[in-house]
Scaffold this motif. Structure first.
Motif, PDB file in Angstrom:
ATOM      1  N   ILE A  27       0.854  -1.186   0.000  1.00 28.56           N
ATOM      2  CA  ILE A  27       0.000   0.000   0.000  1.00 28.56           C
ATOM      3  C   ILE A  27       0.887   1.231   0.000  1.00 28.56           C
ATOM      4  CG2 ILE A  27      -1.699   1.319   1.325  1.00 28.56           C
ATOM      5  CD1 ILE A  27      -2.812  -1.285   2.359  1.00 28.56           C
ATOM      6  N   ASN A  28       0.677   2.088  -0.955  1.00 30.66           N
ATOM      7  CA  ASN A  28       1.459   3.306  -1.032  1.00 30.66           C
ATOM      8  C   ASN A  28       1.048   4.266   0.077  1.00 30.66           C
ATOM      9  OD1 ASN A  28       2.872   2.524  -3.368  1.00 30.66           O
ATOM     10  ND2 ASN A  28       1.153   3.153  -4.661  1.00 30.66           N
ATOM     11  N   PRO A  29       1.994   4.850   0.781  1.00 31.34           N
ATOM     12  CA  PRO A  29       1.639   5.831   1.815  1.00 31.34           C
ATOM     13  C   PRO A  29       0.851   6.997   1.219  1.00 31.34           C
ATOM     14  CG  PRO A  29       3.967   5.233   1.938  1.00 31.34           C
ATOM     15  CD  PRO A  29       3.454   4.657   0.657  1.00 31.34           C
ATOM     16  N   LEU A  30      -0.012   7.562   2.025  1.00 29.50           N
ATOM     17  CA  LEU A  30      -0.732   8.753   1.602  1.00 29.50           C
ATOM     18  C   LEU A  30       0.187   9.952   1.761  1.00 29.50           C
ATOM     19  CD1 LEU A  30      -3.492   9.922   0.688  1.00 29.50           C
ATOM     20  CD2 LEU A  30      -3.988  10.326   3.102  1.00 29.50           C
ATOM     21  N   ASN A  31       0.510  10.582   0.667  1.00 32.23           N
ATOM     22  CA  ASN A  31       1.410  11.731   0.702  1.00 32.23           C
ATOM     23  C   ASN A  31       0.810  12.838   1.545  1.00 32.23           C
ATOM     24  OD1 ASN A  31       3.082  14.004   0.022  1.00 32.23           O
ATOM     25  ND2 ASN A  31       3.706  12.897  -1.819  1.00 32.23           N
ATOM     26  N   ILE A  32       1.624  13.432   2.392  1.00 29.29           N
ATOM     27  CA  ILE A  32       1.116  14.497   3.254  1.00 29.29           C
ATOM     28  C   ILE A  32       0.719  15.724   2.444  1.00 29.29           C
ATOM     29  CG2 ILE A  32       3.250  15.776   3.762  1.00 29.29           C
ATOM     30  CD1 ILE A  32       2.333  15.595   6.759  1.00 29.29           C
ATOM     31  N   SER A  33       1.183  15.785   1.192  1.00 25.88           N
ATOM     32  CA  SER A  33       0.826  16.876   0.291  1.00 25.88           C
ATOM     33  C   SER A  33      -0.025  16.336  -0.851  1.00 25.88           C
ATOM     34  CB  SER A  33       2.087  17.542  -0.263  1.00 25.88           C
ATOM     35  OG  SER A  33       1.757  18.573  -1.159  1.00 25.88           O
ATOM     36  N   LEU A  52      -1.541  25.248   1.495  1.00 22.13           N
ATOM     37  CA  LEU A  52      -2.370  24.161   1.995  1.00 22.13           C
ATOM     38  C   LEU A  52      -1.873  22.865   1.373  1.00 22.13           C
ATOM     39  CD1 LEU A  52      -4.845  23.074   3.540  1.00 22.13           C
ATOM     40  CD2 LEU A  52      -6.210  23.552   1.502  1.00 22.13           C
ATOM     41  N   LEU A  53      -1.477  21.908   2.219  1.00 21.33           N
ATOM     42  CA  LEU A  53      -0.967  20.638   1.722  1.00 21.33           C
ATOM     43  C   LEU A  53      -2.068  19.606   1.516  1.00 21.33           C
ATOM     44  CD1 LEU A  53       2.270  20.163   3.875  1.00 21.33           C
ATOM     45  CD2 LEU A  53       2.051  21.167   1.596  1.00 21.33           C
ATOM     46  N   ARG A  54      -2.947  19.500   2.497  1.00 23.39           N
ATOM     47  CA  ARG A  54      -3.969  18.452   2.419  1.00 23.39           C
ATOM     48  C   ARG A  54      -5.110  18.763   3.368  1.00 23.39           C
ATOM     49  NH1 ARG A  54      -4.781  13.594   0.410  1.00 23.39           N
ATOM     50  NH2 ARG A  54      -2.704  13.436  -0.526  1.00 23.39           N
ATOM     51  N   GLY A  96       4.787  14.317  13.416  1.00 29.45           N
ATOM     52  CA  GLY A  96       5.526  14.938  12.331  1.00 29.45           C
ATOM     53  C   GLY A  96       5.953  13.959  11.263  1.00 29.45           C
ATOM     54  N   ASP A  97       5.563  12.686  11.413  1.00 26.37           N
ATOM     55  CA  ASP A  97       5.988  11.653  10.471  1.00 26.37           C
ATOM     56  C   ASP A  97       4.791  10.908   9.888  1.00 26.37           C
ATOM     57  OD1 ASP A  97       7.994  10.244   9.079  1.00 26.37           O
ATOM     58  OD2 ASP A  97       7.917   8.601  10.514  1.00 26.37           O
ATOM     59  N   GLY A  98       3.648  11.586   9.868  1.00 25.00           N
ATOM     60  CA  GLY A  98       2.486  10.999   9.217  1.00 25.00           C
ATOM     61  C   GLY A  98       1.416  10.453  10.127  1.00 25.00           C
ATOM     62  N   THR A  99       1.622  10.508  11.446  1.00 20.21           N
ATOM     63  CA  THR A  99       0.595  10.037  12.373  1.00 20.21           C
ATOM     64  C   THR A  99      -0.050  11.223  13.083  1.00 20.21           C
ATOM     65  OG1 THR A  99       1.752   7.941  12.743  1.00 20.21           O
ATOM     66  CG2 THR A  99       0.084   8.566  14.346  1.00 20.21           C
ATOM     67  N   LEU A 100      -1.380  11.220  13.107  1.00 20.05           N
ATOM     68  CA  LEU A 100      -2.153  12.274  13.766  1.00 20.05           C
ATOM     69  C   LEU A 100      -3.037  11.647  14.839  1.00 20.05           C
ATOM     70  CD1 LEU A 100      -3.486  14.219  10.631  1.00 20.05           C
ATOM     71  CD2 LEU A 100      -1.341  14.575  11.842  1.00 20.05           C
ATOM     72  N   HIS A 111      -9.309   9.725  17.513  1.00 23.70           N
ATOM     73  CA  HIS A 111      -8.983   9.118  16.225  1.00 23.70           C
ATOM     74  C   HIS A 111      -7.469   9.084  16.060  1.00 23.70           C
ATOM     75  CE1 HIS A 111     -13.148   9.653  14.633  1.00 23.70           C
ATOM     76  NE2 HIS A 111     -13.133  10.730  15.403  1.00 23.70           N
ATOM     77  N   VAL A 112      -6.961   7.984  15.533  1.00 20.24           N
ATOM     78  CA  VAL A 112      -5.546   7.874  15.187  1.00 20.24           C
ATOM     79  C   VAL A 112      -5.464   7.629  13.690  1.00 20.24           C
ATOM     80  CG1 VAL A 112      -3.358   6.736  15.664  1.00 20.24           C
ATOM     81  CG2 VAL A 112      -5.129   6.803  17.441  1.00 20.24           C
ATOM     82  N   LEU A 113      -4.851   8.554  12.967  1.00 21.01           N
ATOM     83  CA  LEU A 113      -4.719   8.439  11.520  1.00 21.01           C
ATOM     84  C   LEU A 113      -3.240   8.277  11.180  1.00 21.01           C
ATOM     85  CD1 LEU A 113      -7.130  11.281  10.287  1.00 21.01           C
ATOM     86  CD2 LEU A 113      -7.680   8.919  10.913  1.00 21.01           C
ATOM     87  N   ASP A 114      -2.908   7.178  10.539  1.00 22.65           N
ATOM     88  CA  ASP A 114      -1.535   6.904  10.128  1.00 22.65           C
ATOM     89  C   ASP A 114      -1.475   7.007   8.610  1.00 22.65           C
ATOM     90  OD1 ASP A 114       0.920   5.770   9.388  1.00 22.65           O
ATOM     91  OD2 ASP A 114       0.936   4.403  11.092  1.00 22.65           O
ATOM     92  N   LEU A 115      -0.952   8.135   8.107  1.00 22.20           N
ATOM     93  CA  LEU A 115      -0.915   8.367   6.674  1.00 22.20           C
ATOM     94  C   LEU A 115       0.043   7.423   5.965  1.00 22.20           C
ATOM     95  CD1 LEU A 115      -2.278  10.949   7.800  1.00 22.20           C
ATOM     96  CD2 LEU A 115      -1.137  12.226   5.986  1.00 22.20           C
ATOM     97  N   LYS A 116       1.132   7.055   6.633  1.00 22.00           N
ATOM     98  CA  LYS A 116       2.116   6.174   6.000  1.00 22.00           C
ATOM     99  C   LYS A 116       1.555   4.777   5.768  1.00 22.00           C
ATOM    100  CE  LYS A 116       6.711   7.996   6.928  1.00 22.00           C
ATOM    101  NZ  LYS A 116       8.036   7.700   7.542  1.00 22.00           N
TER     102      LYS A 116
END
Length: 348
Positions: A27-33, A52-54, A96-100, A111-116
């Motif tokens: 699965i390709n990571p979701l780009n922060i931009s 605005l990135l995303r 700062g590395d894709g987790t919110l 909610h925990v969102l892991d973009l990577k």
């Protein structure tokens, strides 16, 4: 007839294998931009300073549509329920590395969102208790812990990175109402006690230290402090909401600066809700009355206003967070979204 059944069964088996193989593909990571977003502030012909990135609406934005949109695949894997969207988000933290991590009092959850990894979690339990109204959240990178301020539970919940309960911070003198929280440079915790008008201070072990009051008011108290940030030098930024300003103080409670005042012009504040400081010392303040974010320097001078117009406009922005890459994460409460911005270096 038998051959037809066997053939159909074989076709189904091939389909199942194909879908399961697709499931296990990388699965390709979701780009922060988001490359399709080209929104910047200020507008041309001025040089842009904020991009605005995303914009994220919740777990559904993490789904790899090529794999997970197929209803048959979701039936085969047993994943038929839709992930819970953001309901009434308010607080935010990031590694700062894709987790919110998003405190959502409307959902009574985090909610925990892991973009990577394109994965999401929903934390609804604080140990054996359910979250009531989680309003603020902080990430302790050094000790790998998550702090959540819950106004209904009237305490700070300390969680592991997996969401398991580590401890509570429930001081002997109860909180009036815990609001915004922020970590100090040593991993100590600052909590805005909204009703008592002070900033409560706790060591890494949870031991309470002397509280901090306002060094500029006659009473020595803040007037409904609701949000906090701590910069890389250890200065504390307090949203003194009913004094319509940001008070900047040291960790010993000395006054450094005061930013903003009541009004309806750029540089004024009306309903400040979030504050964050980037690595360059820019101070970001969200305002729920103006539906924007204003950038100040430490002298209180207004540098830029953004976020308040067009398709991606903010509506009732709440807490802010920043990372080491000078990205700003804003909770867009009314739109039920998280917006990620990038400060653009002047040399770009």
């Amino acid at each position: 007839m038998l051959n037809k059944i066997i053939c159909q069964s074989g076709l189904c088996l091939i389909l199942v294998v194909f879908l399961l193989t697709s499931c296990t593909s990388t699965i390709n990571p979701l780009n922060i931009s988001d490359p399709e977003i080209t929104v910047v502030w200020p507008k041309a012909p001025e040089k842009p300073r904020i991009k605005l990135l995303r914009s994220l609406s919740g777990p559904e934005d993490l789904l790899d549509r090529k794999v997970q949109k197929n209803r048959l695949f979701r039936w085969l894997t047993g994943e038929m329920t839709e992930p819970m969207p953001l309901v009434s988000p308010y607080g935010i933290a990031t590694d700062g590395d894709g987790t919110l991590w998003i405190a959502d009092p409307g959902a009574h959850a985090v909610h925990v969102l892991d973009l990577k990894k394109r994965k999401s979690q929903l934390w609804m339990l604080a140990g054996n208790e359910s979250f009531g109204s989680p309003v603020s959240i902080a990430f302790d990178a050094s000790n790998q812990k998550i702090y959540v301020a819950d106004t209904t539970l009237n305490k700070i919940v300390v969680l592991s990175m997996d969401g398991d309960l580590i401890s509570y911070i429930a001081p002997e003198e109860p909180f009036g109402r815990p609001g915004g929280i922020a970590l100090g440079l040593q991993g100590d915790l600052f909590v805005a006690d909204v009703l008592k008008g002070v900033i409560r201070h706790f060591s890494v072990s949870g031991h309470e230290l002397p509280a901090l009051g306002s060094p500029t008011t006659p009473s020595g108290l803040f007037n409904r402090p609701i949000g906090l940030a701590v910069d890389v030098q250890g200065l504390i930024y307090v949203i003194d909401s009913l004094n319509f300003r940001i008070e900047v103080i040291t960790q010993t409670g000395e006054a450094v600066s005061s930013i903003g005042e009541l009004g309806d012009q750029p540089g004024n504040l009306s309903r400040p809700r979030g504050v964050a400081v980037d690595g360059s010392g820019h101070i970001y303040v969200s305002d729920a009355a103006f539906d924007n974010i204003q950038i100040f320097n430490l002298k209180g001078e207004l540098l830029l206003v953004f976020g308040g117009d067009g398709k991606f406009r903010l509506s009732l922005p709440a807490e802010l967070a920043s990372d080491l890459e000078n990205r700003i994460y804003a909770v867009d409460s009314f739109n039920r979204q998280i917006k990620i911005y990038q400060y653009l270096d002047p040399s770009d």
